[in-house]
Every structure is written in structure tokens, then in C-alpha cells.
Design a protein around this motif. Structure first.
Motif, PDB file in Angstrom:
ATOM      1  N   GLY A 285      22.081  -4.565   1.062  1.00 41.81           N
ATOM      2  CA  GLY A 285      21.961  -4.843  -0.365  1.00 41.81           C
ATOM      3  C   GLY A 285      20.571  -4.604  -0.885  1.00 41.81           C
ATOM      4  N   VAL A 286      19.643  -4.212  -0.012  1.00 36.47           N
ATOM      5  CA  VAL A 286      18.262  -3.920  -0.409  1.00 36.47           C
ATOM      6  C   VAL A 286      18.059  -2.411  -0.283  1.00 36.47           C
ATOM      7  CG1 VAL A 286      15.822  -4.342   0.041  1.00 36.47           C
ATOM      8  CG2 VAL A 286      17.502  -6.165   0.427  1.00 36.47           C
ATOM      9  N   LYS A 287      17.532  -1.816  -1.339  1.00 38.64           N
ATOM     10  CA  LYS A 287      17.332  -0.374  -1.319  1.00 38.64           C
ATOM     11  C   LYS A 287      16.324   0.033  -0.242  1.00 38.64           C
ATOM     12  CE  LYS A 287      18.382   0.632  -6.178  1.00 38.64           C
ATOM     13  NZ  LYS A 287      17.857   1.245  -7.425  1.00 38.64           N
ATOM     14  N   SER A 288      16.550   1.224   0.284  1.00 40.43           N
ATOM     15  CA  SER A 288      15.589   1.786   1.239  1.00 40.43           C
ATOM     16  C   SER A 288      14.256   2.028   0.535  1.00 40.43           C
ATOM     17  CB  SER A 288      16.106   3.100   1.811  1.00 40.43           C
ATOM     18  OG  SER A 288      17.330   2.927   2.498  1.00 40.43           O
ATOM     19  N   ILE A 289      13.187   1.942   1.291  1.00 40.31           N
ATOM     20  CA  ILE A 289      11.859   2.223   0.744  1.00 40.31           C
ATOM     21  C   ILE A 289      11.761   3.721   0.446  1.00 40.31           C
ATOM     22  CG2 ILE A 289       9.397   2.265   1.283  1.00 40.31           C
ATOM     23  CD1 ILE A 289       9.836  -0.217   3.000  1.00 40.31           C
ATOM     24  N   GLU A 290      11.273   4.036  -0.756  1.00 41.04           N
ATOM     25  CA  GLU A 290      11.141   5.431  -1.159  1.00 41.04           C
ATOM     26  C   GLU A 290       9.732   5.644  -1.696  1.00 41.04           C
ATOM     27  OE1 GLU A 290      13.152   8.544  -4.389  1.00 41.04           O
ATOM     28  OE2 GLU A 290      14.322   6.848  -3.626  1.00 41.04           O
ATOM     29  N   LEU A 291       9.010   6.605  -1.063  1.00 40.58           N
ATOM     30  CA  LEU A 291       7.597   6.807  -1.389  1.00 40.58           C
ATOM     31  C   LEU A 291       7.288   8.282  -1.571  1.00 40.58           C
ATOM     32  CD1 LEU A 291       6.028   4.429   1.308  1.00 40.58           C
ATOM     33  CD2 LEU A 291       6.208   3.958  -1.149  1.00 40.58           C
ATOM     34  N   SER A 292       6.398   8.554  -2.499  1.00 42.68           N
ATOM     35  CA  SER A 292       5.780   9.864  -2.635  1.00 42.68           C
ATOM     36  C   SER A 292       4.355   9.778  -2.111  1.00 42.68           C
ATOM     37  CB  SER A 292       5.780  10.316  -4.098  1.00 42.68           C
ATOM     38  OG  SER A 292       7.107  10.503  -4.562  1.00 42.68           O
ATOM     39  N   PRO A 293       3.715  10.908  -1.798  1.00 44.92           N
ATOM     40  CA  PRO A 293       2.346  10.847  -1.273  1.00 44.92           C
ATOM     41  C   PRO A 293       1.415  10.065  -2.191  1.00 44.92           C
ATOM     42  CG  PRO A 293       3.232  13.052  -0.997  1.00 44.92           C
ATOM     43  CD  PRO A 293       4.228  12.297  -1.814  1.00 44.92           C
ATOM     44  N   GLY A 294       0.698   9.104  -1.636  1.00 42.07           N
ATOM     45  CA  GLY A 294      -0.248   8.262  -2.369  1.00 42.07           C
ATOM     46  C   GLY A 294       0.333   6.962  -2.859  1.00 42.07           C
ATOM     47  N   GLN A 295       1.640   6.751  -2.746  1.00 41.58           N
ATOM     48  CA  GLN A 295       2.273   5.531  -3.248  1.00 41.58           C
ATOM     49  C   GLN A 295       2.279   4.429  -2.192  1.00 41.58           C
ATOM     50  OE1 GLN A 295       6.206   6.548  -4.681  1.00 41.58           O
ATOM     51  NE2 GLN A 295       5.438   7.062  -6.734  1.00 41.58           N
ATOM     52  N   THR A 296       2.296   3.182  -2.687  1.00 41.92           N
ATOM     53  CA  THR A 296       2.346   1.979  -1.846  1.00 41.92           C
ATOM     54  C   THR A 296       3.444   1.076  -2.372  1.00 41.92           C
ATOM     55  OG1 THR A 296      -0.028   2.111  -1.381  1.00 41.92           O
ATOM     56  CG2 THR A 296       1.049  -0.003  -0.991  1.00 41.92           C
ATOM     57  N   THR A 297       4.154   0.400  -1.485  1.00 42.44           N
ATOM     58  CA  THR A 297       5.200  -0.538  -1.885  1.00 42.44           C
ATOM     59  C   THR A 297       5.195  -1.735  -0.947  1.00 42.44           C
ATOM     60  OG1 THR A 297       7.521  -0.723  -2.513  1.00 42.44           O
ATOM     61  CG2 THR A 297       7.046   0.431  -0.467  1.00 42.44           C
ATOM     62  N   GLN A 298       5.872  -2.812  -1.376  1.00 46.32           N
ATOM     63  CA  GLN A 298       5.924  -4.049  -0.608  1.00 46.32           C
ATOM     64  C   GLN A 298       6.949  -3.944   0.525  1.00 46.32           C
ATOM     65  OE1 GLN A 298       4.016  -6.879  -1.056  1.00 46.32           O
ATOM     66  NE2 GLN A 298       2.851  -5.695  -2.598  1.00 46.32           N
ATOM     67  N   LEU A 299       6.616  -4.636   1.612  1.00 42.57           N
ATOM     68  CA  LEU A 299       7.553  -4.760   2.724  1.00 42.57           C
ATOM     69  C   LEU A 299       8.498  -5.923   2.477  1.00 42.57           C
ATOM     70  CD1 LEU A 299       5.130  -4.223   5.773  1.00 42.57           C
ATOM     71  CD2 LEU A 299       6.849  -2.616   4.917  1.00 42.57           C
ATOM     72  N   PRO A 300       9.682  -5.936   3.107  1.00 35.34           N
ATOM     73  CA  PRO A 300      10.610  -7.067   2.951  1.00 35.34           C
ATOM     74  C   PRO A 300       9.967  -8.369   3.450  1.00 35.34           C
ATOM     75  CG  PRO A 300      11.693  -5.183   3.987  1.00 35.34           C
ATOM     76  CD  PRO A 300      10.238  -4.870   3.953  1.00 35.34           C
ATOM     77  N   LYS A 301      10.461  -9.475   2.915  1.00 29.20           N
ATOM     78  CA  LYS A 301      10.054 -10.826   3.314  1.00 29.20           C
ATOM     79  C   LYS A 301       8.574 -11.100   3.076  1.00 29.20           C
ATOM     80  CE  LYS A 301      13.559 -11.451   6.948  1.00 29.20           C
ATOM     81  NZ  LYS A 301      13.771 -11.859   8.361  1.00 29.20           N
ATOM     82  N   GLY A 302       7.927 -10.293   2.235  1.00 30.50           N
ATOM     83  CA  GLY A 302       6.522 -10.536   1.940  1.00 30.50           C
ATOM     84  C   GLY A 302       5.608 -10.288   3.121  1.00 30.50           C
ATOM     85  N   TYR A 303       6.053  -9.433   4.068  1.00 31.46           N
ATOM     86  CA  TYR A 303       5.243  -9.176   5.263  1.00 31.46           C
ATOM     87  C   TYR A 303       3.966  -8.401   4.957  1.00 31.46           C
ATOM     88  CZ  TYR A 303       8.987 -10.738   8.396  1.00 31.46           C
ATOM     89  OH  TYR A 303       9.915 -11.496   9.067  1.00 31.46           O
ATOM     90  N   GLY A 304       3.913  -7.692   3.848  1.00 25.24           N
ATOM     91  CA  GLY A 304       2.736  -6.889   3.534  1.00 25.24           C
ATOM     92  C   GLY A 304       3.126  -5.669   2.743  1.00 25.24           C
ATOM     93  N   THR A 305       2.411  -4.576   2.958  1.00 29.70           N
ATOM     94  CA  THR A 305       2.656  -3.336   2.211  1.00 29.70           C
ATOM     95  C   THR A 305       2.689  -2.144   3.168  1.00 29.70           C
ATOM     96  OG1 THR A 305       0.282  -2.962   1.837  1.00 29.70           O
ATOM     97  CG2 THR A 305       1.486  -4.217   0.158  1.00 29.70           C
TER      98      THR A 305
END
Length: 581
Positions: free
Chosen positions: A444-464
Motif C-alpha cells: 500500500g506504500v508506493k515504491s521510491i521513485e527518484l531522478s538524479p539529484g533528488q532525495t526522499t524519506q525512508l519508511p518508518k522515519g529511518y532517514g533519507t
């Protein structure tokens, strides 16, 4: 009466002929009793059978047939991962093939037996033939036959002498001229004068047997080079990412290494290879076969111990040579640089990870494993799309192999990665057994999708997690945003030069054996009234379609030499046909 009965049965068979049982046909006598061979006799018989040329040819054919399974079934020495995959895909058949040593064909007992028997057979065949050949080389040409006219290739001519000229002296002089012509033609000659006539016997073509022996000796050399030289051969594979360096050392840098029996891994020359850049061209959009790759070129900086750095290029089928090793280009792909930080912003993972291509448009899959620095171990299964497009099904794919719209997607798994239990794990695969999927799929959680230079959060607040942009400063597009990697195969073949040399020698020997004719020629001069009767004859060992032309050529040259010496030669037409006794 018994004779009449025997003739009644077979009138063309003598009464004392031996039948198949060793008994005379008329039933009389004790027949023939073959002697017992005994152990030594049977050993001698077996050795003669083994060292016959027929046996050598059969063994050579068997060796070729025995090598076929090695190209069908994966071999442990060359493809250990393929053997493991074969066991997984064929759990019933694989153990049977393993007992038959089909995964180790070239070191199996049955292949080695054929190899050794062929080796012994060739040596046992070559040695006696070599001794016989050396004896024949030292022997004198055979005596001139008494009746040359019985030979099929025979010519005669009459030479008129000057009045008062001595016939015996003229015959000797005519044979001397013929001997000179034969010697210039590469013949070994011997004079034989008897019964009032002079003659010369000549032979040539011993190079034919020499070439035959060279061919078989070279085959033994090829067998020795391949069998013994293989023990000093090694092959290794390594993936090198752009900007990183490989050191030729087994203990540190090889991904896989297959040494020969006599290779000391600690004695490898510690040269270095650094991948500076990888160039590849693709057919542009709008053209036929768009996206098809053209030329590949890996530009490397190489350095031997104690020497200055050199530059080199590796292309497909054009290896780079260094310190006796050949460096081959096997494959290439993209290697995204990924950084993982924990909740405090501390870097717990930073690496450029090779992603393995899955299609011609370089849709690639890779794995990232973060073992420390987070509340639990995380595994990322990622897909990289150089030119991302969305299909009608909603799935992503790559439409072009170049970096036009690079996107990285990741599914995250949490739990034990299994890297601390001492069992080797592949860096290109993730076993999710016992792990919890945190993104993608049915979570039910979307896969992480990134382009070069982008940052996003990890599940459960583990980090980025960050997909780094590796473009050089001042870049205006994303064509260099992701580094490339190359897969190299480093091969050291100690047997290669020797095997090539013996192969060339074998071809040279085979050409001599096929095209050098083995023949004997005779010229005989006999006084006949007021002139000389000169005979030319030849005999070939084996089939020689040029023998007749050789006799005609010798007769013509000899006639010219006699004319120059002052004697007139008149062909005897009646003597051209072979006489019948």
C-alpha cells in the motif's frame, strides 16, 4: 578318392588347402596350430594396435566427440554460477550428470584417458617412423632396373654419334649430363654402370615423409601445450565503475578467479586498471534500428609496478595486453550513486552500485544492502530506466538506452539480510526470506521513485535516500548524470603462443605431406650400333599425376643438353609405348 571328392566340392581349390578350422580340405594331416602368445605376446600385440595410425585417428575423433558435452553443459572451471543454476533448475538430472563428470569434462577420468591414449599412440607411431626415415635418408638410391621398359612411364631416344667416337665414353657423358639435370631438380643421385651401359638413379620427395612426421609431432606439441599449459593459465572477472581502480590481486579485487593447477595466486603481477570513461554510440531516434548500440570503447589508465602510467582502450574482440594478460570487454551498464542517511542526517551508506541490464534499452536491476547505522537492516531492490516511459499497464520501462529521462525506482525490505551468518551472498541479488517488504507490491506504500539529484524519506522515519547526480560541473543536461561500469575478463593463457606455433607447424607439415611428390627416376644410356639408346623412366610412390610430365620434361631438357654438347638426339617413336614381356 579323397582328391576327387575335394575337387567335386571346389574344383579350383587344391586338396591340401587349409580350411577355416586349420584342417586340410581333404581331411588329412594335423592342420595348423597357432602358438600361444602369452603375456608378453599379448602386450606386444596391444602396443602395435595402440600405435597404429588407424587407432590414432579413431582416438582423435573420440577426443573431438568427448569435448562436445563441455560446450553444452556448464563447466565448474569456467562457469560455477551456471552449474549452481543448473542444479537449481534440474534437481533430478543434475546429480546424474555430476556423477558422470559432465560438469568437469576436461578434467574427467574418461576425457583424460582418451587424451593420454592419443598422446601415447602418436608418440609410439612417430618414434619408429622417424628412425626408419632417418635410415632412408642415409641410404643410396636404388640400383637401376635391368629392364626400364617395363615401367609405365618410360621414354626412349636414339643419339647419333660422330664417326669414330667412343660409344662407352659418349654414354658416360650423356648420363653425366642427365645426373646434372636431376641434381638441379632436387634429386639425390647415384651412378650405376654395368653390362656395357651407363645409368643414373635418382630419387626425391623425402620431404613428403618429413612433412608427415612434422605434422604428427606438431599434434603432440599441441596436446602438450594445451594439457600442460592449461595448468599455468588463469581467468578472472571484475566489474569496474567509472573513476575506480582495479588491482591485479586475488585477495582483494577479483569478483571471480579460476586459476590453473600450477598458478600461484600470490605471484600475480600487481598492475592497476582505472576506468576513465566509457564511450558508446546508439542509433538516434527516428532512424532504423533506433537505440541499437554501435561502437563500445572502455578507456583505461594502466600502470605496472615501478613504471609510469599508460593509457589504453578495450573494445569488443580487441583486448588490451598488459603483463602477459589479455583484458577483454564483456559487458557494460549504468551504476547509480546512492547515499543513505539515518534520521540524524549521518551517512550510513554511500556507493556507486552497478545495475545489471535486462534488455537492449538498458532497463537495469540492482540491489543495495544497508547493514549498519539504521534501526534495522534494509535491502533495496531497484530498477533503473535510462529513458523512463510508462506503459499501458502502468508499469515503467526504458524506451532508449541513453540518459534522456533517467529514473530510479526502489522497493524497500527490512529485516535480516543474512550477511552475518558466514554464508556467501551475491551482491547482485537479495533474498527477501524472513524480511518485511516496506514499499511497493501489496504494502500500500508506493515504491521510491527518484531522478538524479533528488532525495526522499525512508519508511518508518529511518532517514533519507538520495540518488546522486554525477554530472560534471557546468553540465546542461542529464546525459552524464549516472556513471557507467564495464565488466572485464582478465585472461592469462600460457599455452596460447605454444599451441599457435605448433598449429602453424602442423599446417606446414601437412602441406609438405600433401603436395611434395615422392618419385624415383632413371636415365640409362646403352651403345646401339653407331649411336646411343637413351632410356628415361620413373616410378612414383603413391599417386602422382605429374609423373608423366616430369619424364617428358627431363627427356626434353636432356635432349637440349645433348644438342649443346654436339650430339643429335632422334626420338624413337616405337619405343614410347611400354613394352610387354
Amino acid at each position: 578318392m579323397a582328391d576327387r571328392d575335394a575337387e567335386a566340392v571346389d574344383p579350383l581349390r587344391p586338396a591340401d588347402a587349409i580350411d577355416g578350422k586349420g584342417e586340410p580340405a581333404d581331411g588329412t594331416g594335423d592342420g595348423i596350430t597357432s602358438p600361444k602368445l602369452g603375456f608378453v605376446g599379448w602386450m606386444r600385440w596391444g602396443w602395435r594396435q595402440l600405435t597404429s595410425m588407424r587407432t590414432a585417428l579413431v582416438l582423435l575423433l573420440l577426443l573431438a566427440i568427448a569435448a562436445v558435452p563441455g560446450s553444452i553443459v556448464p563447466q565448474r572451471s569456467a562457469d560455477p554460477n551456471g552449474v549452481s543454476q543448473y542444479f537449481s533448475s534440474n534437481p533430478t538430472l543434475a546429480p546424474i550428470l555430476d556423477k558422470m563428470q559432465l560438469f568437469d569434462v576436461y578434467s574427467s577420468a574418461w576425457f583424460s584417458a582418451i587424451y593420454i591414449l592419443l598422446f601415447v599412440s602418436l608418440i609410439g607411431c612417430i618414434i619408429p617412423r622417424t628412425k626408419h626415415h632417418f635410415t632412408a635418408l642415409r641410404a643410396r638410391p636404388p640400383r637401376t632396373p635391368a629392364r626400364l621398359a617395363r615401367l609405365e612411364d618410360h621414354r626412349e631416344s636414339l643419339v647419333e654419334l660422330e664417326p669414330g667416337e667412343d660409344a662407352g665414353h659418349a654414354a658416360s657423358r650423356a648420363v653425366d649430363l642427365a645426373a646434372s639435370l636431376l641434381r638441379k631438380g632436387g634429386y639425390r643421385i647415384e651412378r650405376y654402370d654395368s653390362r656395357g651401359s651407363a645409368s643414373v638413379s635418382a630419387e626425391r620427395g623425402y620431404l613428403r615423409e618429413t612433412g608427415n612426421l612434422i605434422f604428427h609431432t606438431a599434434l603432440v606439441g599441441v596436446l602438450v601445450a594445451v594439457g600442460l599449459g592449461g595448468g599455468f593459465t588463469y581467468t578472472g572477472q571484475r566489474v569496474i565503475v567509472q573513476g575506480t581502480t582495479f588491482v591485479n590481486s586475488v585477495g582483494t579485487d577479483y569478483s571471480s578467479f579460476n586459476p590453473g593447477r600450477f598458478v600461484d595466486p600470490d605471484s600475480l603481477t600487481p598492475y592497476t586498471l582505472k576506468l576513465d570513461k566509457f564511450d558508446v554510440t546508439y542509433v538516434p531516434f527516428g532512424q532504423k534500428d533506433a537505440g541499437q548500440a554501435g561502437d563500445f570503447a572502455a578507456h583505461l589508465t594502466t600502470q605496472l609496478p615501478g613504471q609510469s602510467a599508460q593509457t589504453g582502450t578495450v573494445r569488443v574482440n580487441h583486448p588490451l595486453q598488459i603483463a602477459g594478460d589479455d583484458v577483454y570487454l564483456l559487458g557494460n551498464g549504468y551504476a547509480p550513486t546512492i547515499t543513505v542517511r539515518n534520521a540524524k542526517g549521518e551517512v550510513v551508506f554511500h556507493d556507486t552500485v552497478p545495475f545489471l541490464p535486462q534488455d537492449n534499452n538498458m532497463t537495469s536491476i540492482g540491489v543495495v544492502k544497508v547493514a549498519d547505522g539504521l534501526p534495522e537492516q534494509l535491502g533495496f531492490v531497484g530498477f533503473f530506466y535510462p529513458t523512463q516511459v510508462k506503459l499501458g499497464s502502468g508499469a515503467f520501462s526504458s524506451a532508449y538506452p541513453n540518459l534522456l529521462n533517467p529514473v530510479l525506482t526502489l522497493n524497500v525490505y527490512g529485516g535480516d539480510l543474512g550477511i552475518n551468518n558466514g554464508i556467501p551472498r551475491s551482491v547482485y541479488a537479495l533474498d527477501p526470506t524472513g524480511m518485511t517488504q516496506l514499499t511497493g507490491g501489496k504494502t500500500g506504500v508506493k515504491s521510491i521513485e527518484l531522478s538524479p539529484g533528488q532525495t526522499t524519506q525512508l519508511p518508518k522515519g529511518y532517514g533519507t535516500i538520495t540518488f546522486e547526480n554525477d554530472s560534471p560541473a557546468g553540465a546542461k543536461d542529464q546525459s552524464q548524470a549516472v556513471k557507467r561500469f564495464v565488466s572485464l575478463s582478465i585472461h592469462h593463457d600460457a599455452a596460447g603462443p605454444w599451441a599457435l606455433a605448433f598449429a602453424v607447424l602442423a599446417i606446414a607439415g601437412l602441406l609438405l605431406a600433401l603436395f611434395v611428390p615422392r618419385r624415383r627416376m632413371w636415365v640409362k644410356a646403352t651403345p646401339a650400333g653407331d649411336g646411343l639408346r637413351i632410356e628415361y623412366a620413373a616410378l612414383a610412390r603413391g599417386e602422382d599425376p605429374t609423373l608423366k610430365a616430369a619424364v617428358d620434361d627431363l627427356a626434353a631438357k636432356h635432349a637440349k643438353a645433348l644438342d649443346a654438347a654436339g650430339a643429335a638426339s632422334v626420338p624413337d617413336q616405337a619405343a614410347k609405348a611400354p613394352s610387354v614381356d
